[in-house]
Write a protein that holds these residues in place. Structure first.
Motif, PDB file in Angstrom:
ATOM      1  N   VAL A  19       0.836  -1.170   0.022  1.00  0.00           N
ATOM      2  CA  VAL A  19       0.025  -0.008   0.018  1.00  0.00           C
ATOM      3  C   VAL A  19       0.908   1.367  -0.107  1.00  0.00           C
ATOM      4  O   VAL A  19       1.740   1.449   0.939  1.00  0.00           O
ATOM      5  N   GLY A  20       0.626   2.248  -1.080  1.00  0.00           N
ATOM      6  CA  GLY A  20       1.364   3.235  -1.055  1.00  0.00           C
ATOM      7  C   GLY A  20       0.788   4.539  -0.370  1.00  0.00           C
ATOM      8  O   GLY A  20      -0.376   4.903  -0.486  1.00  0.00           O
ATOM      9  N   LEU A  21       1.643   4.717   0.634  1.00  0.00           N
ATOM     10  CA  LEU A  21       1.197   5.963   1.613  1.00  0.00           C
ATOM     11  C   LEU A  21       1.712   7.355   0.925  1.00  0.00           C
ATOM     12  O   LEU A  21       2.493   8.043   1.603  1.00  0.00           O
ATOM     13  N   ASP A  22       1.020   7.686  -0.058  1.00  0.00           N
ATOM     14  CA  ASP A  22       1.141   8.855  -0.972  1.00  0.00           C
ATOM     15  C   ASP A  22       0.089  10.173  -0.291  1.00  0.00           C
ATOM     16  O   ASP A  22      -0.469  10.518  -1.212  1.00  0.00           O
ATOM     17  N   ILE A  47      -3.730   2.453   7.770  1.00  0.00           N
ATOM     18  CA  ILE A  47      -3.020   1.046   8.234  1.00  0.00           C
ATOM     19  C   ILE A  47      -3.810   0.314   8.775  1.00  0.00           C
ATOM     20  O   ILE A  47      -3.943  -0.559   8.404  1.00  0.00           O
ATOM     21  N   ASP A  48      -4.766   0.992   9.725  1.00  0.00           N
ATOM     22  CA  ASP A  48      -5.500  -0.010  10.413  1.00  0.00           C
ATOM     23  C   ASP A  48      -6.529  -0.577   9.544  1.00  0.00           C
ATOM     24  O   ASP A  48      -6.921  -1.908   9.884  1.00  0.00           O
ATOM     25  N   ALA A  49      -6.982   0.043   8.502  1.00  0.00           N
ATOM     26  CA  ALA A  49      -8.092  -0.484   7.630  1.00  0.00           C
ATOM     27  C   ALA A  49      -7.441  -1.653   6.728  1.00  0.00           C
ATOM     28  O   ALA A  49      -8.101  -2.478   6.253  1.00  0.00           O
ATOM     29  N   THR A  50      -6.403  -1.277   6.329  1.00  0.00           N
ATOM     30  CA  THR A  50      -5.761  -2.218   5.292  1.00  0.00           C
ATOM     31  C   THR A  50      -4.604  -3.391   5.643  1.00  0.00           C
ATOM     32  O   THR A  50      -4.302  -4.097   4.879  1.00  0.00           O
ATOM     33  N   ALA A  51      -4.050  -3.266   6.824  1.00  0.00           N
ATOM     34  CA  ALA A  51      -3.137  -4.069   7.245  1.00  0.00           C
ATOM     35  C   ALA A  51      -3.299  -5.411   7.099  1.00  0.00           C
ATOM     36  O   ALA A  51      -2.565  -6.368   6.819  1.00  0.00           O
ATOM     37  N   PRO A  52      -4.578  -5.861   7.342  1.00  0.00           N
ATOM     38  CA  PRO A  52      -5.106  -7.259   7.209  1.00  0.00           C
ATOM     39  C   PRO A  52      -4.822  -8.054   5.743  1.00  0.00           C
ATOM     40  O   PRO A  52      -4.646  -9.224   5.400  1.00  0.00           O
ATOM     41  N   TYR A  53      -4.584  -7.101   4.869  1.00  0.00           N
ATOM     42  CA  TYR A  53      -4.752  -7.389   3.406  1.00  0.00           C
ATOM     43  C   TYR A  53      -3.511  -7.063   2.426  1.00  0.00           C
ATOM     44  O   TYR A  53      -3.340  -7.428   1.375  1.00  0.00           O
ATOM     45  N   ILE A 242      -6.368   2.729  -3.685  1.00  0.00           N
ATOM     46  CA  ILE A 242      -6.613   2.248  -2.077  1.00  0.00           C
ATOM     47  C   ILE A 242      -6.968   3.700  -1.420  1.00  0.00           C
ATOM     48  O   ILE A 242      -7.984   3.841  -0.655  1.00  0.00           O
ATOM     49  N   ILE A 243      -6.004   4.167  -0.948  1.00  0.00           N
ATOM     50  CA  ILE A 243      -5.880   5.583   0.108  1.00  0.00           C
ATOM     51  C   ILE A 243      -7.075   6.623   0.002  1.00  0.00           C
ATOM     52  O   ILE A 243      -7.330   7.262   0.735  1.00  0.00           O
ATOM     53  N   TYR A 244      -7.236   6.902  -1.467  1.00  0.00           N
ATOM     54  CA  TYR A 244      -8.275   7.908  -1.951  1.00  0.00           C
ATOM     55  C   TYR A 244      -9.446   7.192  -2.562  1.00  0.00           C
ATOM     56  O   TYR A 244     -10.073   7.768  -3.400  1.00  0.00           O
ATOM     57  N   ALA A 245      -9.709   6.146  -1.991  1.00  0.00           N
ATOM     58  CA  ALA A 245     -11.182   5.351  -2.413  1.00  0.00           C
ATOM     59  C   ALA A 245     -12.317   6.203  -2.406  1.00  0.00           C
ATOM     60  O   ALA A 245     -13.112   5.984  -2.896  1.00  0.00           O
ATOM     61  N   SER A 246     -12.214   6.740  -1.188  1.00  0.00           N
ATOM     62  CA  SER A 246     -13.358   7.904  -0.807  1.00  0.00           C
ATOM     63  C   SER A 246     -12.634   9.002  -0.183  1.00  0.00           C
ATOM     64  O   SER A 246     -11.622   8.996   0.558  1.00  0.00           O
ATOM     65  N   GLY A 247     -13.554  10.169  -0.238  1.00  0.00           N
ATOM     66  CA  GLY A 247     -12.729  11.587   0.213  1.00  0.00           C
ATOM     67  C   GLY A 247     -13.816  11.906   1.378  1.00  0.00           C
ATOM     68  O   GLY A 247     -13.492  12.880   1.869  1.00  0.00           O
ATOM     69  N   GLY A 248     -14.505  11.011   1.883  1.00  0.00           N
ATOM     70  CA  GLY A 248     -15.428  11.302   2.922  1.00  0.00           C
ATOM     71  C   GLY A 248     -15.068  10.730   4.330  1.00  0.00           C
ATOM     72  O   GLY A 248     -13.814  10.124   4.495  1.00  0.00           O
ATOM     73  N   ARG A 249     -15.986  10.673   5.245  1.00  0.00           N
ATOM     74  CA  ARG A 249     -15.702  10.330   6.499  1.00  0.00           C
ATOM     75  C   ARG A 249     -15.415   8.808   6.502  1.00  0.00           C
ATOM     76  O   ARG A 249     -14.926   8.154   7.259  1.00  0.00           O
ATOM     77  N   GLY A 256      -9.948   0.164   2.943  1.00  0.00           N
ATOM     78  CA  GLY A 256      -9.982  -1.398   3.487  1.00  0.00           C
ATOM     79  C   GLY A 256     -10.651  -2.291   2.498  1.00  0.00           C
ATOM     80  O   GLY A 256     -10.175  -3.384   2.016  1.00  0.00           O
ATOM     81  N   HIS A 257     -11.872  -1.899   1.805  1.00  0.00           N
ATOM     82  CA  HIS A 257     -12.652  -2.582   1.079  1.00  0.00           C
ATOM     83  C   HIS A 257     -11.851  -2.591  -0.455  1.00  0.00           C
ATOM     84  O   HIS A 257     -11.738  -3.664  -0.889  1.00  0.00           O
ATOM     85  N   ALA A 258     -10.863  -1.446  -0.873  1.00  0.00           N
ATOM     86  CA  ALA A 258     -10.102  -1.593  -2.077  1.00  0.00           C
ATOM     87  C   ALA A 258      -9.129  -2.701  -1.814  1.00  0.00           C
ATOM     88  O   ALA A 258      -8.826  -3.233  -2.929  1.00  0.00           O
ATOM     89  N   ALA A 259      -8.321  -2.477  -0.577  1.00  0.00           N
ATOM     90  CA  ALA A 259      -7.268  -3.521  -0.307  1.00  0.00           C
ATOM     91  C   ALA A 259      -7.831  -4.785  -0.333  1.00  0.00           C
ATOM     92  O   ALA A 259      -7.017  -5.887  -0.685  1.00  0.00           O
ATOM     93  N   ALA A 260      -9.023  -5.232   0.289  1.00  0.00           N
ATOM     94  CA  ALA A 260      -9.466  -6.636   0.330  1.00  0.00           C
ATOM     95  C   ALA A 260      -9.699  -7.051  -0.890  1.00  0.00           C
ATOM     96  O   ALA A 260      -9.695  -8.358  -1.295  1.00  0.00           O
TER      97      ALA A 260
END
Length: 275
Positions: A19-22, A47-53, A242-249, A256-260
């Motif tokens: 996962v690229g943290l850009d 990180i908390d949302a994507t770490a399992p994947y 992944i990290i900008y899959a949504s711009g909201g809350r 996490g959904h995109a990484a999964a």
């Protein structure tokens, strides 16, 4: 971390996702901007949302340096958070350094000794002097640019030399002697998937870091077809997708959904390869 240990993580998680943290402050959700450290808070939630994947994270240093001291402090906190909560993750500093002598030694010291990254991306075009200091740290990796996915890569990387080989092929063959399969990785863009076969012919056992899947249009299936080896040998990076899959809350949930989704595809590709 050795290549075998990295492969064991891949096999355990059924994923070779990086996962690229850009992290761009202009794209961080508005509700985080009022906090003291929105970059770190964004990263922590991602990180908390994507770490399992995933098995790896790759902060691109330009995004942190652009924010000055606050950005650098957020990067330090991000690496510490990963080490403290997800110590199995392989952390790459996407710095693309490429200097020599004392300068290269200082870069190696800051990324490996002071910040405890596992790997650093390097430009090899000034020769072995640029990478040598990084190889003096046991368990750490040099990730060398080989065949990148940008449009102007052809300006130099695919130039044909007098003996008929391309420049990136010379880089691969020459740099193989700088390190080993346990401390050298190569960057090959996903949009160059058709040429992964020629890369693999030269470096059959090394890991490849493959950016460009997702927002840049690279095909995960083609990357696996041409680039996977007997120990997977791939870290496929996805950043914006992944990290900008949504711009909201719900940005973390969406990430996490995109990484999964990518992890699910990777699991099937690993199974198809008998891994």
């Amino acid at each position: 971390m050795t290549s075998q240990e990295l492969f064991e993580q891949i096999r355990s998680k059924r994923s070779f996702l990086c996962v690229g943290l850009d992290t761009d402050l202009k794209k961080v959700p508005q509700h985080l901007l009022a906090g003291d450290d929105p970059i770190f808070e964004f990263n922590k939630a991602i990180i908390d949302a994507t770490a399992p994947y995933c098995v790896s994270y790759k902060p691109n240093l330009a995004f942190y340096e652009a924010a000055g001291t606050k950005g650098w402090n957020a990067l330090v906190k991000t690496v510490r958070y990963l080490r403290g909560h997800y110590p199995e993750q392989f952390i790459i500093a996407d710095a693309k350094r490429g200097d020599i002598g004392n300068t290269s030694q200082m870069y190696a010291r800051v990324f490996f000794q002071e910040m405890d990254f596992d790997a650093v991306t390097l430009s090899p075009y000034m020769g072995s002097d640029t990478a040598e200091p990084f190889y003096s740290y046991a368990g750490k990796w040099a990730v060398l640019l080989a065949l990148t996915s940008n449009a102007s890569a052809r300006d130099f990387e695919t130039l044909k030399l007098e003996n008929g080989e391309m420049l990136y092929e010379r880089v691969l063959r020459t740099s193989m002697d700088w390190g080993t399969e346990d401390n050298t990785m190569y960057v090959v863009g996903a949009t160059q998937a058709a040429q992964l076969g020629s890369v693999r012919a030269i470096v059959p056992d090394h890991f490849l870091l493959v950016p460009g899947v997702g927002a840049q249009g690279g095909s995960l299936e083609e990357v696996a077809r041409y680039g996977m080896n007997k120990r997977c040998g791939l870290l496929v990076n996805s950043s914006r997708g992944i990290i900008y899959a949504s711009g909201g809350r719900d940005f973390a949930e969406a990430a996490g959904h995109a990484a999964a989704q990518l992890q699910s595809q990777m699991s099937m590709l690993l199974q198809k390869a008998g891994l």
